[in-house]
Design a protein around this motif. Structure first.
Motif, PDB file in Angstrom:
ATOM      1  N   SER A 121       0.599  -0.807  -0.137  1.00 58.27           N
ATOM      2  CA  SER A 121       0.377  -0.302   0.239  1.00 58.27           C
ATOM      3  C   SER A 121       1.154   1.550   0.307  1.00 58.27           C
ATOM      4  O   SER A 121       0.457   1.710  -0.907  1.00 58.27           O
ATOM      5  CB  SER A 121      -0.860   0.420   0.675  1.00 58.27           C
ATOM      6  OG  SER A 121      -0.400   0.016   2.310  1.00 58.27           O
TER       7      SER A 121
ATOM      8  N   TRP B 158      -9.831   5.207  -4.636  1.00 57.49           N
ATOM      9  CA  TRP B 158      -9.900   3.789  -4.944  1.00 57.49           C
ATOM     10  C   TRP B 158      -9.292   2.747  -4.693  1.00 57.49           C
ATOM     11  O   TRP B 158      -9.281   1.487  -3.793  1.00 57.49           O
ATOM     12  CB  TRP B 158     -11.766   3.987  -6.255  1.00 57.49           C
ATOM     13  CG  TRP B 158     -12.165   4.659  -6.471  1.00 57.49           C
ATOM     14  CD1 TRP B 158     -12.797   5.698  -6.887  1.00 57.49           C
ATOM     15  CD2 TRP B 158     -13.694   3.465  -6.220  1.00 57.49           C
ATOM     16  NE1 TRP B 158     -13.792   5.834  -7.030  1.00 57.49           N
ATOM     17  CE2 TRP B 158     -14.415   4.615  -6.492  1.00 57.49           C
ATOM     18  CE3 TRP B 158     -13.469   2.154  -5.116  1.00 57.49           C
ATOM     19  CZ2 TRP B 158     -15.728   4.741  -6.243  1.00 57.49           C
ATOM     20  CZ3 TRP B 158     -15.579   2.369  -4.980  1.00 57.49           C
ATOM     21  CH2 TRP B 158     -16.445   3.339  -5.397  1.00 57.49           C
ATOM     22  N   LEU B 159      -8.138   2.703  -5.091  1.00 55.03           N
ATOM     23  CA  LEU B 159      -7.093   1.634  -5.059  1.00 55.03           C
ATOM     24  C   LEU B 159      -6.975   1.505  -3.421  1.00 55.03           C
ATOM     25  O   LEU B 159      -6.024   0.553  -2.976  1.00 55.03           O
ATOM     26  CB  LEU B 159      -5.402   2.659  -5.989  1.00 55.03           C
ATOM     27  CG  LEU B 159      -4.814   1.442  -5.352  1.00 55.03           C
ATOM     28  CD1 LEU B 159      -5.184  -0.174  -6.083  1.00 55.03           C
ATOM     29  CD2 LEU B 159      -3.724   2.307  -6.236  1.00 55.03           C
TER      30      LEU B 159
ATOM     31  N   ALA C  46      -8.872   2.049  -1.177  1.00 60.05           N
ATOM     32  CA  ALA C  46      -9.835   1.823  -0.082  1.00 60.05           C
ATOM     33  C   ALA C  46      -9.965   0.460  -0.511  1.00 60.05           C
ATOM     34  O   ALA C  46     -10.542  -0.925  -0.031  1.00 60.05           O
ATOM     35  CB  ALA C  46     -11.462   2.313  -1.368  1.00 60.05           C
ATOM     36  N   GLY C  47      -9.464  -0.197  -2.334  1.00 59.65           N
ATOM     37  CA  GLY C  47      -8.945  -1.664  -2.393  1.00 59.65           C
ATOM     38  C   GLY C  47      -8.209  -2.636  -1.277  1.00 59.65           C
ATOM     39  O   GLY C  47      -8.431  -3.368  -0.817  1.00 59.65           O
ATOM     40  N   VAL C  48      -7.242  -2.072  -1.440  1.00 62.63           N
ATOM     41  CA  VAL C  48      -5.927  -2.181  -0.454  1.00 62.63           C
ATOM     42  C   VAL C  48      -6.594  -2.571   0.625  1.00 62.63           C
ATOM     43  O   VAL C  48      -6.173  -3.442   1.835  1.00 62.63           O
ATOM     44  CB  VAL C  48      -5.108  -1.459  -0.429  1.00 62.63           C
ATOM     45  CG1 VAL C  48      -3.661  -1.990   0.600  1.00 62.63           C
ATOM     46  CG2 VAL C  48      -4.219  -1.430  -2.068  1.00 62.63           C
TER      47      VAL C  48
ATOM     48  N   LEU D  10      -9.522  -3.089   2.140  1.00 65.54           N
ATOM     49  CA  LEU D  10     -10.786  -4.143   2.699  1.00 65.54           C
ATOM     50  C   LEU D  10      -9.891  -5.181   1.547  1.00 65.54           C
ATOM     51  O   LEU D  10     -10.333  -6.294   2.626  1.00 65.54           O
ATOM     52  CB  LEU D  10     -11.637  -3.858   1.266  1.00 65.54           C
ATOM     53  CG  LEU D  10     -12.594  -5.227   0.607  1.00 65.54           C
ATOM     54  CD1 LEU D  10     -13.530  -5.065   2.199  1.00 65.54           C
ATOM     55  CD2 LEU D  10     -13.498  -4.602  -0.045  1.00 65.54           C
ATOM     56  N   LEU D  11      -8.987  -5.325   1.291  1.00 64.46           N
ATOM     57  CA  LEU D  11      -7.564  -6.757   1.058  1.00 64.46           C
ATOM     58  C   LEU D  11      -7.140  -7.097   2.294  1.00 64.46           C
ATOM     59  O   LEU D  11      -7.222  -8.232   2.775  1.00 64.46           O
ATOM     60  CB  LEU D  11      -7.260  -6.523  -0.093  1.00 64.46           C
ATOM     61  CG  LEU D  11      -6.501  -8.110  -0.375  1.00 64.46           C
ATOM     62  CD1 LEU D  11      -6.999  -8.876  -0.498  1.00 64.46           C
ATOM     63  CD2 LEU D  11      -5.268  -7.620  -1.171  1.00 64.46           C
TER      64      LEU D  11
END
Length: 630
Positions: free
Chosen positions: A20, A207-208, A210-212, A214-215
């Motif tokens: 991240s 967005w990127l 937020a995706g990291v 969530l992962l």
């Protein structure tokens, strides 16, 4: 094991943070003006479906830092130079490496701040205003953390006054209308972000991130789920070990339990042996009862009928009767009950019997009930002893009896005829040859002289022959009469060919056929007295139907046999009646049989009549046997 999985989880978490951190690195671009043009083009493309280009003014301001990757013989160094697009003031002095031996490398720009100004010259709907405030920050890639600003001013333009002073740029030069409007837009306070903008990511970078995040959250949840599952598996393994230890202790029996187990096994073995012996005895008793029932039913048609009536009263009785059929077997049951039940009804019960299954106890109960029923019938309806040894002749036709006696001596023929009634005796004697009929009548007159033992012996011997006797339809066929009937209906040419062939093959059969064969078309050649006797013996309607459709000569010959006062009525009836071809063929066959009877009584010679008719109609002349031999 728990420590190992925790260690693995912390390592995955650190790797995710490193990834991240790499993603959050600064964005590199090759040129600020190109980036500015790219953002403005994207905004124009998104608004062209809702507004015309003259209805608004869009301006993108970028402040960035220029960086250069310089390559040293042994180390890498980088220098940076600030650049500001119009509206952000004077850039600071560049910072460079003072190493005289450095070599210039790749150059790129990093955006430090962005400002987007949008001024409208028309009134728009609230939904379109909301769309603009949400889509433009996304298209331009604005980041609130670095201080990016979006100024949106939907105003209605006012006419410019000629004497009003024009705004100036920071360097003292005059600005045009768009620049003045932009300065006014800059002076307006920045709108506060909405709750939706704060919760939903607006830029690709957000967005990127937020995706990291969530992962990482899913990874942590997986680690905790795995730890809980391992704990449950350890508990299940411990419980299984404890249970196996208890089972092992239970498998080692004590002396008292071993003795009790052996005694119980011995008792079970004795009980099973007793049950097997009882079942064998029960099966033997069932077979004995079944044999007794079959013996009592053989020859007692009345008992069979009473048993069927008793065991077909209701559904339960019918089921018991079906089981009886299953125990007897298909062959025995068919011989006993097929005639009383009828063929179709018996086949239905036999099909049901094939699918039944029952225990020996149930079969024994049914057989005992039937045996009791038959024992009662034996006491109330005792068997009547038959005294007629020729009783089987009642089931035979006269043709079968004549076929049975065909090769027997005259004395036995007379004995059998004496056991028949007068009508049957007359028909049977008619089947005998002419030379035997008188002898049979002579022996009938002396029948009382025959001993009784001879009568019984003849009856039993003929009973054995009856078992292989053909049915009534087979023995009733008369070959000569069949050939005569065929010759009477075929065409003249075919008939003559058959007769010529018979003359060559079998002279005796040919004489029998020609002497008894009558052709209906030869009626005009029959002597008048014979034809008159035949016509008047037959019913008038049969005669009229027979000559319907015949030639004029045949009709005249037949009509002239009747009295003159009846001829006109016969002619009218011929004109009125239109019988079917089958009726005409049947009545002509009756007429031919009457003529055949006249020939058998030597009243007429049919062979001469047929020959005269054939010659009259220009047929092939009938050849006699002497001509064929020559």
């Amino acid at each position: 094991m728990m420590a190992r999985y925790l260690k693995t989880g912390w390592i995955c978490l650190l790797l995710s943070l490193c990834v991240s951190g790499h993603v959050w690195a600064e964005e590199r671009i090759t040129s600020l003006p190109a980036k500015q043009y790219e953002i403005e083009s994207a905004i124009h493309n998104s608004l062209r479906h809702y507004m015309e280009p003259q209805d608004y003014v869009i301006k993108v301001w970028l402040k960035g830092k220029k960086k250069t990757i310089e390559t040293f013989p042994f180390k890498n160094f980088s220098s940076s130079t600030d650049e500001v697009l119009p509206g952000f003031g004077t850039p600071p002095s560049p910072v460079t490496n003072e190493d005289p031996v450095a070599v210039e490398g790749e150059t790129y720009w990093v955006v430090e701040q962005m400002r987007v100004d949008l001024i409208l010259y028309k009134e728009i709907s609230p939904s379109l205003a909301t769309y603009i405030t949400e889509i433009i920050p996304v298209l331009s890639g604005m980041n609130s953390q670095r201080g990016d600003v979006f100024n949106f001013m939907p105003i209605k333009p006012k006419p410019l006054e000629s004497d009003s002073p024009r705004p100036l740029n920071p360097d003292g030069s005059a600005m045009d209308g768009a620049s003045s409007s932009s300065d006014q837009a800059v002076a307006t306070p920045e709108p506060e972000p909405t709750l939706e903008q704060m919760l939903i990511p607006q830029t690709p970078m957000e967005w990127l991130q937020a995706g990291v995040s969530l992962l990482l959250l899913l990874l942590i949840l997986f680690i905790f789920w795995r730890i809980i599952k391992l704990q449950k598996q350890q508990k299940a393994a411990q419980a299984a070990q404890e249970k196996s230890a208890v089972d092992i202790r239970d498998l080692v029996p004590s002396p008292q339990n071993a003795i009790a187990t052996i005694q119980q096994a011995r008792q079970d073995l004795v009980r099973r042996q007793d049950e097997h012996v009882q079942e064998i005895l029960l099966v033997e008793e069932n077979n004995r009862l079944l044999q007794e029932i079959i013996k009592q039913l053989v020859g007692r048609e009345d008992w069979k009928q009473h048993l069927i009536e008793e065991m077909t009263r209701d559904k339960q009785s019918t089921e018991a009767f079906t089981r009886l059929l299953a125990m007897m077997g298909p062959q025995t049951a068919r011989r006993l009950f097929s005639e009383q039940l009828g063929h179709e009804a018996y086949l239905d019960l036999e099909q049901l019997a094939r699918d039944l299954s029952f225990t020996p106890q149930e079969a024994n109960s049914i057989l005992k009930d039937i045996w009791t029923f038959l024992f009662t019938k034996k006491l109330t309806l005792p068997e009547k002893v038959a005294t007629d040894p020729f009783g089987y002749l009642l089931k035979l036709s006269t043709g079968q009896i004549a076929f049975l006696l065909k090769d027997e001596p005259v004395k036995i023929k007379a004995l059998v005829v004496s056991r028949l009634n007068s009508e049957q005796a007359t028909e049977v004697i008619g089947h005998f040859p002419k030379d035997e009929r008188t002898q049979v009548m002579l022996h009938l007159g002396k029948m009382e002289e025959l001993p009784l033992e001879l009568v019984s012996q003849v009856a039993y011997n003929l009973a054995d022959k009856v078992r292989s006797l053909p049915d009534s339809n087979t023995v009733a066929v008369n070959g000569v009469n069949l050939v005569i009937d065929v010759l009477g209906e075929v065409e003249h040419g075919v008939r003559q060919d058959i007769i010529n062939g018979l003359r060559i093959s079998d002279q005796r059969l040919s004489d029998m056929v020609e002497s008894r064969c009558f052709i209906f078309e030869s009626i005009p050649f029959v002597p008048k007295e014979v034809l008159m006797e035949v016509v008047r013996r037959l019913p008038l309607d049969d005669v009229i139907i027979a000559i319907s459709g015949a030639t004029k000569e045949i009709k005249e010959a037949v009509i002239l046999c009747f009295p003159e006062q009846n001829r006109q009525a016969i002619v009218s009836a011929l004109k009125a009646k239109t019988p079917s071809p089958d009726d005409i063929r049947e009545k002509r066959r009756v007429f031919a049989q009457s003529m055949r009877g006249m020939a058998e009584n030597n009243r007429v010679d049919l062979k001469e009549i047929n020959t005269a008719w054939a010659q009259q109609h220009d047929a092939v002349p009938a050849l006699n046997f002497e001509q064929q031999e020559s």
